[in-house]
Enzyme design. Sequence first.
Site, PDB file in Angstrom:
ATOM      1  N   TYR A 142     104.135  48.140 -19.693  1.00 45.21           N
ATOM      2  CA  TYR A 142     104.029  48.121 -21.288  1.00 45.21           C
ATOM      3  C   TYR A 142     104.543  46.781 -21.957  1.00 45.21           C
ATOM      4  O   TYR A 142     104.219  46.507 -23.005  1.00 45.21           O
ATOM      5  CB  TYR A 142     104.675  49.153 -21.729  1.00 45.21           C
ATOM      6  CG  TYR A 142     103.694  50.718 -21.405  1.00 45.21           C
ATOM      7  CD1 TYR A 142     102.683  50.576 -20.901  1.00 45.21           C
ATOM      8  CD2 TYR A 142     104.292  51.920 -21.770  1.00 45.21           C
ATOM      9  CE1 TYR A 142     101.825  51.741 -20.389  1.00 45.21           C
ATOM     10  CE2 TYR A 142     103.849  53.038 -21.368  1.00 45.21           C
ATOM     11  CZ  TYR A 142     102.488  53.133 -20.634  1.00 45.21           C
ATOM     12  OH  TYR A 142     102.052  54.202 -20.285  1.00 45.21           O
ATOM     13  N   LYS A 191     104.835  53.733  -6.552  1.00 42.64           N
ATOM     14  CA  LYS A 191     103.849  53.463  -5.639  1.00 42.64           C
ATOM     15  C   LYS A 191     103.897  52.370  -4.728  1.00 42.64           C
ATOM     16  O   LYS A 191     103.238  51.438  -4.816  1.00 42.64           O
ATOM     17  CB  LYS A 191     102.629  53.255  -6.683  1.00 42.64           C
ATOM     18  CG  LYS A 191     101.307  53.233  -6.069  1.00 42.64           C
ATOM     19  CD  LYS A 191     100.575  54.765  -5.965  1.00 42.64           C
ATOM     20  CE  LYS A 191      99.237  54.451  -5.461  1.00 42.64           C
ATOM     21  NZ  LYS A 191      98.718  55.984  -4.705  1.00 42.64           N
ATOM     22  N   ASP A 223     101.116  59.687  -7.250  1.00 42.91           N
ATOM     23  CA  ASP A 223     100.156  60.610  -7.247  1.00 42.91           C
ATOM     24  C   ASP A 223     100.472  62.022  -6.586  1.00 42.91           C
ATOM     25  O   ASP A 223     100.118  62.904  -7.350  1.00 42.91           O
ATOM     26  CB  ASP A 223      98.988  59.624  -6.613  1.00 42.91           C
ATOM     27  CG  ASP A 223      99.334  59.157  -5.310  1.00 42.91           C
ATOM     28  OD1 ASP A 223     100.688  58.789  -4.965  1.00 42.91           O
ATOM     29  OD2 ASP A 223      98.390  58.843  -4.212  1.00 42.91           O
ATOM     30  N   ASP A 247     105.833  57.907 -18.546  1.00 43.60           N
ATOM     31  CA  ASP A 247     104.965  58.382 -19.637  1.00 43.60           C
ATOM     32  C   ASP A 247     104.087  59.394 -19.326  1.00 43.60           C
ATOM     33  O   ASP A 247     103.854  60.545 -19.955  1.00 43.60           O
ATOM     34  CB  ASP A 247     104.275  57.063 -20.195  1.00 43.60           C
ATOM     35  CG  ASP A 247     103.369  57.262 -21.591  1.00 43.60           C
ATOM     36  OD1 ASP A 247     103.833  58.353 -22.087  1.00 43.60           O
ATOM     37  OD2 ASP A 247     102.819  56.388 -21.936  1.00 43.60           O
ATOM     38  N   ASP A 251     104.677  63.726 -20.033  1.00 44.45           N
ATOM     39  CA  ASP A 251     103.602  64.687 -20.542  1.00 44.45           C
ATOM     40  C   ASP A 251     103.082  65.998 -20.002  1.00 44.45           C
ATOM     41  O   ASP A 251     102.936  66.837 -20.399  1.00 44.45           O
ATOM     42  CB  ASP A 251     102.377  63.813 -21.249  1.00 44.45           C
ATOM     43  CG  ASP A 251     102.628  63.272 -22.680  1.00 44.45           C
ATOM     44  OD1 ASP A 251     103.896  63.391 -23.243  1.00 44.45           O
ATOM     45  OD2 ASP A 251     101.665  62.514 -23.224  1.00 44.45           O
TER      46      ASP A 251
END
Length: 363
Positions: A142, A191, A223, A247, A251
């Site tokens: 980001y 990852k 994942d 992020d 959620d």
Amino acid sequence: MNKNIAVIRGDGIGPEIVEQALLILDKIAELYGHTFNYTDVDMGGCAIDKWGDPLPAAELEKCVNSDSVLLGAVGGDKWNNVPGEMRPEKGLLRLRAGMGVYSNNRPAKIWGQLASASPLKKSIVDKGIDFIIVRELIGGIYFGEHRTDSVDGEDVATDILKYSEKEIERIGRIGFETAMKRGKKLCSVEKSNVLDSSRLWKKVMHKLAEEYPEVELSDMLVDNCAMQIVKNPAQFDVIVTENMFGDILSDEASMITGSIGMIPSSSLGGTSCGLYEPIHGSAPDIAGTDAANPIGTILSAAMMLRYSFDMASEADAIENAVSAFLDKGYRTADIMPNGEDAESCVKVGCKECGKLIIENLKR
Ligand code: NAD
């Protein structure tokens, strides 16, 4: 202990929910012999109205000089059309930057009494869900370079994901310190089968683990983590991860718990001064109607006691009082069940909710 707390009531339901959290802190102070001094700070739409700026420098200064900051929520339709730099949310971004907080920490906890609000199967919820996601907040993709180039007549977009050892180490430390204050289990999510930044992440986490021999460190690919959060969330205590993964996972984790009004959060940096706020917004649709659920803010105050003031017993006392409130069948409108389940519950407003939680506060 004597602590100075900067209080941002904000907009919409902000002032109503913060008021209840302060009454609870007052009762904790009385029960445990502490002094909490509150300094009001204007931020958000109310600061735009009063000062023409969502967070004037003098208001930010009050936060930086405090022992911690308690925030309700900011924003509302009234300020939707003001220029970008003057929007209420800009105040929040400036506050985070000014306080130097680089982690966002969100608990995912299912209160047994509200288990039916979770979209997960009862057999999964019954195992208990109580973990926290520590997300890196100011680095990663980001904040990397973003670019769109024209190559051979078509647009090609690039976003750079970059992390330095130092950036990983400081967020890792928050993960380990959080685990030390909880169940001493830390799951580092990355990852590393694909990304160099994740391989560095993993290496730094394992190096840090040598400083925290009491914490059991595990690694998980992002994942797989997304699957495990819905398949077997009881396995987690603390998850630490980079900005974008955090992020998305936070959620997902907040969804499995049921109500947005119940979830607190903290943002921490290199000092014990943290920013504590519920994860929801200013809910303008119910502002001023005494219908808001103040529990997310009350639990944010409990996190402040636990993570910034080292007051674990006091934080436990607040969480136990919330649990007792729910045990007795009291519910604010947002967590009121439907149908037959509603018969054993009593609907209460924001003020009554605060009052009943205080009645259940015990040392
Ligand atoms: P919201 O979280 O304010 O509301 C979403 C829905 O959840 C609404 O129906 C609301 O009534 C309900 N809700 C939220 N908190 C509740 C509570 N404590 N008790 C009962 N019901 C609750 O999200 P939104 O409607 O998208 O945003 C409203 C305003 O808040 C916007 O201006 C937005 O920019 C701002 N916002 C601020 C923050 C913050 O201050 N950190 C975060 C998100 C949104």
